[in-house]
Scaffold this active site. Structure first.
Site, PDB file in Angstrom:
ATOM      1  N   THR A  44      -4.622  -2.298   6.724  1.00  0.00           N
ATOM      2  CA  THR A  44      -4.613  -3.645   7.295  1.00  0.00           C
ATOM      3  C   THR A  44      -4.970  -3.614   8.770  1.00  0.00           C
ATOM      4  O   THR A  44      -5.576  -4.551   9.294  1.00  0.00           O
ATOM      5  CB  THR A  44      -3.230  -4.293   7.095  1.00  0.00           C
ATOM      6  OG1 THR A  44      -2.950  -4.362   5.694  1.00  0.00           O
ATOM      7  CG2 THR A  44      -3.158  -5.680   7.702  1.00  0.00           C
ATOM      8  N   TYR A 133       0.872   8.354   1.812  1.00  0.00           N
ATOM      9  CA  TYR A 133       0.302   7.031   1.544  1.00  0.00           C
ATOM     10  C   TYR A 133      -0.659   7.160   0.361  1.00  0.00           C
ATOM     11  O   TYR A 133      -1.776   7.654   0.504  1.00  0.00           O
ATOM     12  CB  TYR A 133      -0.402   6.549   2.816  1.00  0.00           C
ATOM     13  CG  TYR A 133      -1.017   5.172   2.790  1.00  0.00           C
ATOM     14  CD1 TYR A 133      -0.973   4.349   1.676  1.00  0.00           C
ATOM     15  CD2 TYR A 133      -1.667   4.694   3.922  1.00  0.00           C
ATOM     16  CE1 TYR A 133      -1.543   3.095   1.678  1.00  0.00           C
ATOM     17  CE2 TYR A 133      -2.253   3.431   3.944  1.00  0.00           C
ATOM     18  CZ  TYR A 133      -2.197   2.647   2.822  1.00  0.00           C
ATOM     19  OH  TYR A 133      -2.788   1.403   2.830  1.00  0.00           O
ATOM     20  N   LYS A 163       4.432   5.771   0.150  1.00  0.00           N
ATOM     21  CA  LYS A 163       3.951   4.380   0.153  1.00  0.00           C
ATOM     22  C   LYS A 163       3.002   4.281  -1.038  1.00  0.00           C
ATOM     23  O   LYS A 163       1.870   4.749  -0.987  1.00  0.00           O
ATOM     24  CB  LYS A 163       3.235   4.038   1.449  1.00  0.00           C
ATOM     25  CG  LYS A 163       2.692   2.617   1.509  1.00  0.00           C
ATOM     26  CD  LYS A 163       1.882   2.400   2.782  1.00  0.00           C
ATOM     27  CE  LYS A 163       1.370   0.970   2.895  1.00  0.00           C
ATOM     28  NZ  LYS A 163       0.335   0.631   1.885  1.00  0.00           N
ATOM     29  N   GLY A 188       3.384  -0.990  -2.630  1.00  0.00           N
ATOM     30  CA  GLY A 188       2.384  -1.499  -1.710  1.00  0.00           C
ATOM     31  C   GLY A 188       1.434  -2.550  -2.233  1.00  0.00           C
ATOM     32  O   GLY A 188       0.409  -2.809  -1.602  1.00  0.00           O
ATOM     33  N   ASP A 190       1.352  -6.364  -2.881  1.00  0.00           N
ATOM     34  CA  ASP A 190       2.129  -7.580  -2.646  1.00  0.00           C
ATOM     35  C   ASP A 190       2.115  -8.515  -3.856  1.00  0.00           C
ATOM     36  O   ASP A 190       3.124  -9.173  -4.160  1.00  0.00           O
ATOM     37  CB  ASP A 190       1.581  -8.339  -1.432  1.00  0.00           C
ATOM     38  CG  ASP A 190       1.526  -7.488  -0.176  1.00  0.00           C
ATOM     39  OD1 ASP A 190       1.762  -6.267  -0.269  1.00  0.00           O
ATOM     40  OD2 ASP A 190       1.239  -8.040   0.899  1.00  0.00           O
ATOM     41  N   GLU A 191       0.964  -8.568  -4.545  1.00  0.00           N
ATOM     42  CA  GLU A 191       0.831  -9.481  -5.670  1.00  0.00           C
ATOM     43  C   GLU A 191       1.743  -9.103  -6.841  1.00  0.00           C
ATOM     44  O   GLU A 191       1.957  -9.899  -7.750  1.00  0.00           O
ATOM     45  CB  GLU A 191      -0.626  -9.524  -6.151  1.00  0.00           C
ATOM     46  CG  GLU A 191      -1.598 -10.094  -5.133  1.00  0.00           C
ATOM     47  CD  GLU A 191      -2.230  -9.022  -4.247  1.00  0.00           C
ATOM     48  OE1 GLU A 191      -3.391  -9.198  -3.851  1.00  0.00           O
ATOM     49  OE2 GLU A 191      -1.552  -8.006  -3.958  1.00  0.00           O
ATOM     50  N   SER A 207       0.442  -6.398   3.634  1.00  0.00           N
ATOM     51  CA  SER A 207      -0.131  -7.258   4.666  1.00  0.00           C
ATOM     52  C   SER A 207       0.405  -8.683   4.615  1.00  0.00           C
ATOM     53  O   SER A 207       0.580  -9.323   5.659  1.00  0.00           O
ATOM     54  CB  SER A 207      -1.654  -7.274   4.533  1.00  0.00           C
ATOM     55  OG  SER A 207      -2.033  -7.739   3.241  1.00  0.00           O
TER      56      SER A 207
END
Length: 307
Positions: A44, A133, A163, A188, A190-191, A207
């Site tokens: 991001t 990550y 992550k 990680g 969001d949706e 983000s």
């Protein structure tokens, strides 16, 4: 570490150079919206378009202007291992943790290769946690995370977790069960926030936590009451937020530009991301209002907004 962590933008002036003067207000804005931490210099944050010097400048500003109670993670991953080690060492006394995604041009082919890469970086900041990550959709490194956890736990003393940015909830759940609370498993995507709650996620990095922290707090509250249908309707609004910005010109640039709605001008995005003008932002806002998103947007911290 629990709660939502915002993957932060790299604020810039109109000339395209870093604007570190806004970091204090940015951090206070996140804290005011009950965001637990800041993940700096990540995807991001345009890290691939930043020089190592700019990444150092940015994390130094976050450290110097840190808001009280904000957990600070510096992403230091790099295609050049020496650069990644240098970035980790530079911020070792500035942050609460480091993180690194793998090299993504010439990629590690085995778990041993990946653990070696992570170990060199983690050793440069040995007194703070190190997170791997995992984002295979961008890095194309799709090594098994269950096996990685075993090897990293044995070989990296300050390995603290992952992550996990992959749309594979069953694998994520297996990892959560394997670590059994001994390591952090940050989800990680969001949706899929609501779905990850059902997989026992307790920490998230993303983000949209910049923009929609109130929405996700409400989703979590509803989920804790087993009101899954209501939680799902709110989650759908979060998905709508992403889809609208993507359709108008690209989510990454749109999300950064939309920070102006909260009075935080993050400046332009770097190529190839598109910076939104006021007209595009107003179109987005109109769509969000129609969807009933207005009540779930973050509380502005200061200044004038595009609205």
């Amino acid at each position: 570490m629990k709660g939502i962590i915002a993957a932060t933008y790299a604020p810039m002036n109109q000339d395209g150079l870093l604007n570190t003067d806004i970091i204090e207000d940015y951090g206070n804005f996140l804290v005011a919206n009950k965001v637990s931490g800041a993940f700096v210099n990540g995807s991001t944050g345009d890290f691939t378009a930043l020089s190592s010097m700019e990444r150092k400048e940015l994390i130094a500003a976050w450290s110097e202007q840190r808001s009280e109670g904000l957990f600070l993670i510096n992403h230091v991953g790099h295609n050049n291992l020496n650069e990644a080690v240098e970035l980790a060492g530079h911020s070792a006394d500035m942050v609460d943790a480091t993180a690194a995604l793998p090299p993504f041009y010439f990629r590690p082919k085995t778990l041993d290769d990946l653990v070696f890469y992570c170990k060199q970086i983690a050793q440069a900041a040995p007194n703070i946690p190190f997170y791997y990550y995992h984002i295979p959709i961008l890095t194309r490194v799709s090594l098994p995370m269950l096996g990685f956890i075993e090897k990293a736990h044995d070989e990296i003393p300050n390995f603290a977790g992952i992550k996990y940015t992959e749309d594979n909830l069953s694998d994520f759940k297996q990892c959560v069960d394997k670590v059994d609370g001994s390591l952090d498993m940050f989800f990680g995507i969001d949706e899929k926030y609501m779905d990850s709650i059902q997989m026992d996620a307790q920490g998230w990095v993303g983000s949209t936590y910049n923009h929609l922290a109130p929405l996700y707090h409400e989703v979590a509250s509803l989920a804790n009451q087993d009101l899954w249908e209501a939680a799902g309707k709110l989650q759908a609004k979060g998905i709508h937020f992403v889809q609208v910005l993507e359709a108008l010109g690209g989510y990454h640039g749109g999300g950064k530009s939309f920070m102006r709605y909260f009075g935080l001008d993050m400046g332009p995005s770097r190529f190839p991301h598109k910076t939104f003008n006021d007209s595009l932002l107003r179109q987005a806002i109109q769509s969000f209002e129609k969807e009933g998103l207005s009540d779930y947007l973050a509380k502005p911290f200061y200044g004038d907004s595009v609205a």
